[in-house]
Structure formats: structure tokens, C-alpha cells
Design a protein around this motif. Structure first.
Motif, PDB file in Angstrom:
ATOM      1  N   SER A 102     -28.476  19.640  16.660  1.00 34.92           N
ATOM      2  CA  SER A 102     -28.752  18.552  15.958  1.00 34.92           C
ATOM      3  C   SER A 102     -27.816  17.312  16.826  1.00 34.92           C
ATOM      4  CB  SER A 102     -27.150  18.220  15.541  1.00 34.92           C
ATOM      5  OG  SER A 102     -26.274  19.017  15.698  1.00 34.92           O
ATOM      6  N   ASN A 131     -21.852  19.832  19.109  1.00 30.63           N
ATOM      7  CA  ASN A 131     -21.382  20.616  18.253  1.00 30.63           C
ATOM      8  C   ASN A 131     -22.234  19.343  17.065  1.00 30.63           C
ATOM      9  OD1 ASN A 131     -18.866  19.172  18.789  1.00 30.63           O
ATOM     10  ND2 ASN A 131     -18.566  18.912  16.494  1.00 30.63           N
ATOM     11  N   GLY A 132     -22.273  17.700  18.555  1.00 30.12           N
ATOM     12  CA  GLY A 132     -23.407  16.258  17.643  1.00 30.12           C
ATOM     13  C   GLY A 132     -23.150  15.706  18.755  1.00 30.12           C
ATOM     14  N   ASP A 149     -27.350  25.011  14.798  1.00 24.25           N
ATOM     15  CA  ASP A 149     -26.050  24.012  14.651  1.00 24.25           C
ATOM     16  C   ASP A 149     -25.047  25.474  14.801  1.00 24.25           C
ATOM     17  OD1 ASP A 149     -27.156  21.778  15.018  1.00 24.25           O
ATOM     18  OD2 ASP A 149     -26.588  20.746  13.881  1.00 24.25           O
ATOM     19  N   LEU A 202     -23.281  27.716  17.181  1.00 30.18           N
ATOM     20  CA  LEU A 202     -23.195  27.336  17.916  1.00 30.18           C
ATOM     21  C   LEU A 202     -21.823  27.774  19.148  1.00 30.18           C
ATOM     22  CD1 LEU A 202     -23.170  24.902  21.113  1.00 30.18           C
ATOM     23  CD2 LEU A 202     -21.644  23.143  19.246  1.00 30.18           C
ATOM     24  N   ALA A 235     -25.901  22.009  20.038  1.00 32.28           N
ATOM     25  CA  ALA A 235     -26.302  21.977  19.048  1.00 32.28           C
ATOM     26  C   ALA A 235     -27.698  21.768  18.847  1.00 32.28           C
ATOM     27  CB  ALA A 235     -25.322  21.832  18.149  1.00 32.28           C
ATOM     28  N   SER A 244     -18.679  16.188  12.390  1.00 35.36           N
ATOM     29  CA  SER A 244     -19.813  16.380  13.158  1.00 35.36           C
ATOM     30  C   SER A 244     -20.728  15.525  14.595  1.00 35.36           C
ATOM     31  CB  SER A 244     -20.324  15.155  11.962  1.00 35.36           C
ATOM     32  OG  SER A 244     -20.148  13.635  12.224  1.00 35.36           O
TER      33      SER A 244
END
Length: 266
Positions: free
Chosen positions: A133, A111-112, A191, A194, A131, A59
Motif C-alpha cells: 500500500s 507502511n503507507g 502490508d 511488513l 508495504a 495508515s
């Protein structure tokens, strides 16, 4: 190369995945440093590689320094002040140096959360896609330390001095949309989209002559510390090389023949 960073190549594109999701891909363990530096050097030395995509497993993109290790004075954070200085120099600071020597274009697929050294890691890449997030933070002040891996050099060049000071001196995170508004990332995508967005961009880059990609990146990087006359001299030298490559002749032929070019790196 250990499994702390996964190295996967598909045709001319390499994906490097930080693979320590249990620590949210913390960077300060020596095996992570070794694996990432080894992966970058491997790609640099492989003439079939045209683009790298860097991302994180799980995550998070990267949580930066392992704060449990900070608390417990282990690993990078062990010893007296002189020893810690050497730990940084022989450890995590090898990563920005490896990126500095990297001529292969590199895309960060964030990605996070990208916190502290994780934020700086994204800045070491040439292009950043986030992303929705994703969260970026120069969070060093929040744990009572300074940017120790090049962030004080990288961040102002990405977003300007005032915004860099704001991020570094407050430690306050910014979301992906604010990162886009400030120029920290090129684009923000859902997300789920991505990696495909990053790979689509990688394929667009990889469709061009490999040596031209590497020379163009080096020219832009060197231009950050040169005056204009010096950059023009380097550009002329690189252009002399480019005009005598087989790929240049192929690009011209494909243009006139209205067909896709096939580049060999010659």
C-alpha cells in the motif's frame, strides 16, 4: 524524548515509530523533529544497538510537511523569508544531519504513503522495504515549494538523475511496485508482513559484529563523496582496526568450529 516518536529496543534492534497518526506523521512540528533526532542520537551512543527499524503509526509512513500549518503560516512556515529559512535550518533540516552522523544501519519499513519530506525521510535510511500500500511522492511542487530537507541530494543517488527529475518536477506519486522497479526500495511485501520482513532483515544484520556494521556503513557513506584512491586508504585504515578486534577472532573461530558466533563488540 517525547511521545511524538516511540523508541523501543528488543535485544540489539531498536524500532523508532513516528507517532502522530492524526497528522499522518507530519514531520515539521518541532516536537517530532526533537524526538526523532533524540532517538537517532540515543541509538548512535548506545553500543548495544546494532540496527534501527523506522516506521509510522497508523495508515501512513509520513505525510511530510503539515499543509494546514503551511496554509495558516504557523510553526515552521511562520515569519518572513529569512525567518522561514532559519526555521528550516533549526527544524526539519536537523533530521538529515542526524541521519548523516548515524553509523547504526537503519531500515525504513514504509507502511503507507511517504509524501514530500516523508519520502525524503525514507531515503535517509540505508535500506527501504515497502508495504504493497506504500506510495512515494516528491510532492513539493504540488504545494508550490521545493525539496527543503535534502531530497534533491538523496533522490538522484537512489534512483538516478532522470527518474529523480521526473518525481521532483511532476510531483506525481509512484506506487510500491514502481518504486521497486526504480530501485527506490529493496523489496515489496504484503502490508501484514511488513514489520516481520523488516525485523527479519534487521536480525540478519544484527547477527554480525556491531563495530563492523558501523564501520561498513561509514565506509559506504564516505565512498559516495571520495575518489577510489581515497576510499582505499580509508578502507585500509578501517581494516587495520577490524583485524585486531576480538569479534574478528570470534568470527574465525566460529567458522572453523562450525558454530554460531557470539559477538561482544570488542
Amino acid at each position: 524524548m517525547n511521545d511524538a516518536v516511540l523508541y523501543e529496543q528488543h535485544e540489539t534492534i531498536v524500532t523508532l515509530t513516528l507517532n502522530r497518526p492524526a497528522t499522518r506523521n507530519a514531520l515539521t512540528e518541532i516536537e517530532v523533529v526533537d524526538a526523532l533526532v533524540t532517538g537517532l542520537e540515543r541509538a548512535q551512543d548506545d553500543r548495544t544497538v546494532r540496527v534501527i527499524v523506522l516506521t509510522g503509526a497508523g495508515s501512513a509512513f509520513s505525510s511530510g510537511g503539515n499543509i494546514k500549518h503551511m496554509r495558516d503560516d504557523v510553526g515552521t512556515f511562520s515569519g518572513n523569508s529569512a525567518r522561514i529559512r532559519e526555521n528550516y535550518r533549526r527544524g526539519i533540516q536537523r533530521i538529515p544531519k542526524a541521519f548523516h552522523e548515524l553509523d547504526v544501519p537503519c531500515i525504513a519499513a514504509v507502511n503507507g504513503p511517504a509524501h514530500g519530506a516523508g519520502c525524503d525521510l525514507s531515503l535517509m535510511c540505508d535500506i527501504r522495504i515497502a508495504a504493497q500500500s506504500a506510495v512515494f511522492a516528491e510532492s513539493f511542487a504540488k504545494v508550490g515549494i521545493i525539496p527543503g530537507d535534502g531530497g534533491a541530494w538523496l533522490l538522484p543517488r537512489a534512483i538516478g538523475l532522470s527518474r529523480a527529475f521526473e518525481m521532483i518536477l511532476t510531483g506525481t506519486p509512484i506506487d510500491a511496485q514502481r518504486a521497486h522497479e526504480w530501485g527506490l526500495v529493496s523489496r515489496v511485501v504484503p502490508d501484514a508482513d511488513l514489520m516481520e520482513a523488516a525485523l527479519t532483515l534487521a536480525r540478519a544484520i544484527a547477527s554480525n559484529p556491531p563495530d563492523i556494521l558501523r564501520m561498513s556503513k561509514r565506509l559506504v557513506r564516505e565512498g559516495q563523496r571520495m575518489d577510489l584512491p581515497s576510499l582505499l586508504e580509508l578502507s585500509a585504515a578501517f581494516q587495520g582496526i577490524a583485524h585486531r578486534t576480538a569479534d574478528h577472532r570470534e568470527a574465525l573461530a566460529a567458522t572453523f568450529e562450525r558454530r554460531p558466533a557470539i559477538y561482544t563488540g570488542d
